[in-house]
Design an enzyme around this catalytic site. Sequence first.
Site, PDB file in Angstrom:
ATOM      1  N   SER A  37      45.351  93.165  46.643  1.00 27.99           N
ATOM      2  CA  SER A  37      46.869  93.454  46.687  1.00 27.99           C
ATOM      3  C   SER A  37      47.590  92.531  45.763  1.00 27.99           C
ATOM      4  CB  SER A  37      47.332  93.499  48.152  1.00 27.99           C
ATOM      5  OG  SER A  37      46.989  92.213  48.744  1.00 27.99           O
TER       6      SER A  37
ATOM      7  N   HIS B 183      50.722  88.339  47.705  1.00 29.60           N
ATOM      8  CA  HIS B 183      51.656  89.793  47.523  1.00 29.60           C
ATOM      9  C   HIS B 183      52.774  89.290  46.471  1.00 29.60           C
ATOM     10  CE1 HIS B 183      50.343  91.901  51.147  1.00 29.60           C
ATOM     11  NE2 HIS B 183      49.577  91.880  50.610  1.00 29.60           N
TER      12      HIS B 183
END
Length: 202
Positions: free
Chosen positions: A48, A100
Amino acid sequence: MLVLLQAGLDLERAHGALRVGTVYLLAGLVGAMASAAFSPHTSSVGASGAIFGLLGGCLGDLVQNWGLYTSPCGTMWKIVMNVAIQLVLGTMPNLDNFAHFFGFCMGFSTAMCVFIRDRMTSSGRLLSVKFHHRCIQFLAAVSSLALLVAGLAVIFGEKDAKELCSWCDSISCQPFPWGCSPAKGSCWWDCPPPQMLQRLDM
């Protein structure tokens, strides 16, 4: 995964696989280094950080090629809101918001280095890149290099990541609703000690 397909394909059509792959790999690398630096006692899996890098790449592409978009303000609003919602959700337990956030930042800065589209006149003559685009490109290159060097210095050196960024702990898990008291049991979720975490980077 939908972001990877949609954003990745759109960027690849506009800039080619090599440039998009560079943004993806560097964002994933910096995201992984940030996760290891700020949360060394947890294990994290997933891509991610790199996917958030593609979202940053979309924003960087928009900044550098603002005049080529039919509705740049609307596009920026969609990207910013999407990223903001995802980062807020990333404050839940067992999610790696360090990857992230720093993956997004690296993707944004790297994209402004490499995502400059060709501009042509109505007659098909290629226009040179404007001075302000080169200035943004230079500043973004310096920022990308600084992020990469800082990550390597923390991972392989003796520098503590929290000395470089004392507020970065707030990026990760936060009790919710904000301002609640875990001791009183008024929180929807609380954050366990780092040693107890095994994060899902999704």
